[in-house]
Design a protein around this motif. Structure first.
Motif, PDB file in Angstrom:
ATOM      1  N   GLN A 209       0.854  -1.186   0.000  1.00  0.00           N
ATOM      2  CA  GLN A 209       0.000   0.000   0.000  1.00  0.00           C
ATOM      3  C   GLN A 209       0.891   1.237   0.000  1.00  0.00           C
ATOM      4  O   GLN A 209       1.925   1.266   0.674  1.00  0.00           O
ATOM      5  CB  GLN A 209      -0.915   0.000   1.229  1.00  0.00           C
ATOM      6  CG  GLN A 209      -1.884  -1.177   1.255  1.00  0.00           C
ATOM      7  CD  GLN A 209      -2.501  -1.378   2.624  1.00  0.00           C
ATOM      8  OE1 GLN A 209      -2.257  -0.596   3.542  1.00  0.00           O
ATOM      9  NE2 GLN A 209      -3.286  -2.432   2.771  1.00  0.00           N
ATOM     10  N   MET A 210       0.469   2.245  -0.739  1.00  0.00           N
ATOM     11  CA  MET A 210       1.291   3.433  -0.875  1.00  0.00           C
ATOM     12  C   MET A 210       1.337   4.216   0.433  1.00  0.00           C
ATOM     13  O   MET A 210       0.316   4.501   1.042  1.00  0.00           O
ATOM     14  CB  MET A 210       0.767   4.329  -1.994  1.00  0.00           C
ATOM     15  CG  MET A 210       1.744   5.429  -2.399  1.00  0.00           C
ATOM     16  SD  MET A 210       1.107   6.450  -3.748  1.00  0.00           S
ATOM     17  CE  MET A 210       0.966   5.240  -5.031  1.00  0.00           C
ATOM     18  N   THR A 211       2.568   4.538   0.857  1.00  0.00           N
ATOM     19  CA  THR A 211       2.742   5.277   2.115  1.00  0.00           C
ATOM     20  C   THR A 211       3.454   6.602   1.929  1.00  0.00           C
ATOM     21  O   THR A 211       3.487   7.420   2.841  1.00  0.00           O
ATOM     22  CB  THR A 211       3.536   4.424   3.124  1.00  0.00           C
ATOM     23  OG1 THR A 211       4.807   4.081   2.547  1.00  0.00           O
ATOM     24  CG2 THR A 211       2.772   3.154   3.479  1.00  0.00           C
ATOM     25  N   GLY A 212       4.061   6.824   0.782  1.00  0.00           N
ATOM     26  CA  GLY A 212       4.784   8.080   0.578  1.00  0.00           C
ATOM     27  C   GLY A 212       5.315   8.179  -0.835  1.00  0.00           C
ATOM     28  O   GLY A 212       5.213   7.238  -1.637  1.00  0.00           O
ATOM     29  N   ALA A 213       5.879   9.331  -1.135  1.00  0.00           N
ATOM     30  CA  ALA A 213       6.446   9.547  -2.462  1.00  0.00           C
ATOM     31  C   ALA A 213       7.531  10.609  -2.371  1.00  0.00           C
ATOM     32  O   ALA A 213       7.528  11.441  -1.455  1.00  0.00           O
ATOM     33  CB  ALA A 213       5.367   9.974  -3.457  1.00  0.00           C
ATOM     34  N   ALA A 214       8.471  10.567  -3.299  1.00  0.00           N
ATOM     35  CA  ALA A 214       9.540  11.567  -3.364  1.00  0.00           C
ATOM     36  C   ALA A 214       9.839  11.859  -4.826  1.00  0.00           C
ATOM     37  O   ALA A 214       9.809  10.951  -5.666  1.00  0.00           O
ATOM     38  CB  ALA A 214      10.797  11.057  -2.658  1.00  0.00           C
ATOM     39  N   VAL A 215      10.097  13.111  -5.124  1.00  0.00           N
ATOM     40  CA  VAL A 215      10.396  13.526  -6.487  1.00  0.00           C
ATOM     41  C   VAL A 215      11.735  14.252  -6.491  1.00  0.00           C
ATOM     42  O   VAL A 215      11.932  15.198  -5.731  1.00  0.00           O
ATOM     43  CB  VAL A 215       9.304  14.448  -7.062  1.00  0.00           C
ATOM     44  CG1 VAL A 215       9.657  14.859  -8.486  1.00  0.00           C
ATOM     45  CG2 VAL A 215       7.950  13.759  -7.032  1.00  0.00           C
ATOM     46  N   GLN A 216      12.655  13.781  -7.306  1.00  0.00           N
ATOM     47  CA  GLN A 216      13.953  14.442  -7.461  1.00  0.00           C
ATOM     48  C   GLN A 216      14.068  14.956  -8.895  1.00  0.00           C
ATOM     49  O   GLN A 216      13.714  14.248  -9.836  1.00  0.00           O
ATOM     50  CB  GLN A 216      15.092  13.468  -7.175  1.00  0.00           C
ATOM     51  CG  GLN A 216      15.106  12.912  -5.760  1.00  0.00           C
ATOM     52  CD  GLN A 216      16.225  11.910  -5.548  1.00  0.00           C
ATOM     53  OE1 GLN A 216      17.238  11.955  -6.238  1.00  0.00           O
ATOM     54  NE2 GLN A 216      16.046  11.008  -4.609  1.00  0.00           N
ATOM     55  N   THR A 217      14.543  16.170  -9.029  1.00  0.00           N
ATOM     56  CA  THR A 217      14.751  16.748 -10.364  1.00  0.00           C
ATOM     57  C   THR A 217      16.242  16.972 -10.587  1.00  0.00           C
ATOM     58  O   THR A 217      17.003  17.153  -9.641  1.00  0.00           O
ATOM     59  CB  THR A 217      14.001  18.085 -10.516  1.00  0.00           C
ATOM     60  OG1 THR A 217      14.495  19.017  -9.549  1.00  0.00           O
ATOM     61  CG2 THR A 217      12.507  17.888 -10.307  1.00  0.00           C
TER      62      THR A 217
END
Length: 349
Positions: A209-217
């Motif tokens: 189950q989805m618990t978090g997310a992170a985006v790097q550019t």
């Protein structure tokens, strides 16, 4: 081994080249319609012409996804195709016993990746690489994958899990308008071309189950701020603040109606991506409050004025250069901008 498809073949001689041309004619004039070939590994012989003819036939039949072995080839339809990404279709691919037997789709890739995580005793990170030339549809494909994972990684029985997943999904989707406003621009080939790379990490617990997310550019094309190719534009955000600012904000940011800026080429063009309110609302959802937004937009306005400043040549290299007469108006906002620390703008206390 054949070294070229057309003309003479250096590896097999003229006889081999003639044989290949016969195979080409037989394949292209065959009874089976090319648009029915859903996997390019079924193309025989595999040449540039046969592959492109197959993709062209599928594109003409409004079929935009084609397998190439374990790789999915996606063609940009350059038109809205809402039924191709509906929630019902997501559920169909997620519930299918063997999704790979359904029509090729980005949801097949997403579902196979999700099942690879679920089927392993010790979960191993899965990666999906979305690559292609400008205008190929990488940004849209990434959006579809994130939406798919947000839907399938929500627990159908736990209201709390569903609420958390929904919040994470909304944050991910809200990050797109912000990243596109500050990192996308209109180019010769694409009105919404990403001028940076991004790595999106979706985090799941042991129950998948989805618990978090992170985006790097990374690799942002910073030079575009000061240098744009002919018939191209700067980053969307500069046009958004010039077209969408209120009267009071124009006074605060020193952006009078109709002002011309050297770093703002082709301002007369109106694009869907010029919507300022969408960016501001997304920034609020990401926790960037209004005062912080105003500071950011004031710095951006200062950059536009900085592009209008011109210096006169100085005969004495030891002396500072003087501003040229038509640049004095723009120097005022730039000097005011210098009073603000960039750190204070981005990370206010």
């Amino acid at each position: 081994m054949l070294q070229q498809v057309y003309g003479h073949s250096s590896g097999s001689g003229a006889q081999g080249g003639e044989s290949l041309r016969e195979d080409l004619r037989e394949f292209l004039s065959g009874e089976a319609p090319l648009h029915q070939l859903d996997d390019l590994t079924k193309v025989n012989p595999v040449t540039l012409e046969t592959v492109l003819r197959c993709l062209q036939a599928r594109y003409a039949a409004d079929t935009f996804y084609t397998n190439a072995g374990c790789t999915l080839v996606a063609l940009n339809p350059f038109k809205p195709v809402p039924q191709l990404y509906s929630p019902a279709l997501m559920r169909e691919y997620h519930a299918a016993p063997q999704p790979q037997k359904l029509k090729p789709h980005i949801f097949t890739v997403g579902e196979q990746t999700y099942r690879n995580v679920k089927s392993l005793t010790e979960p191993v990170n899965q990666s999906v690489i979305v690559s292609g030339e400008s205008g190929a549809g990488k940004t849209w494909t990434s959006r579809c994958l994130m939406k798919f994972f947000a839907v399938v990684a929500a627990s159908p029985t736990s209201w709390e899990s569903h609420r958390i997943t929904e919040r994470i999904e909304q944050r991910i989707l809200n990050s797109n308008p912000v990243m596109e406003a500050f990192g996308n621009a209109c180019t010769l080939r694409n009105n919404n071309s990403s001028r940076f790379g991004k790595f999106i990490q979706l985090q799941l617990n042991r129950a998948q189950q989805m618990t978090g997310a992170a985006v790097q550019t990374y690799l942002l094309e910073k030079t575009r701020v000061a240098c744009q190719a002919s018939s191209e534009r700067n980053f969307h955000i500069f046009y958004q603040i010039c077209k969408g600012a209120s009267t009071d904000e124009r006074l605060q940011w020193h952006l009078p109606e109709g002002a011309a800026f050297s770093w703002l080429p082709n301002p007369e063009r109106t694009l869907e991506e010029d919507c300022f309110e969408v960016t501001r609302e997304a920034m609020l959802h990401l926790g960037i409050d209004t005062p912080t937004q105003n500071n950011i937009f004031q710095v951006l306005a200062g950059l536009l004025h900085l592009g209008n400043i011109r210096f006169a040549n100085s005969e004495d290299e030891a002396q500072p250069c003087q501003l040229m007469g038509d640049a004095k108006y723009s120097s005022g906002p730039v000097l005011q901008m210098r009073k603000k620390s960039i750190y204070d703008v981005i990370c206010p206390t």
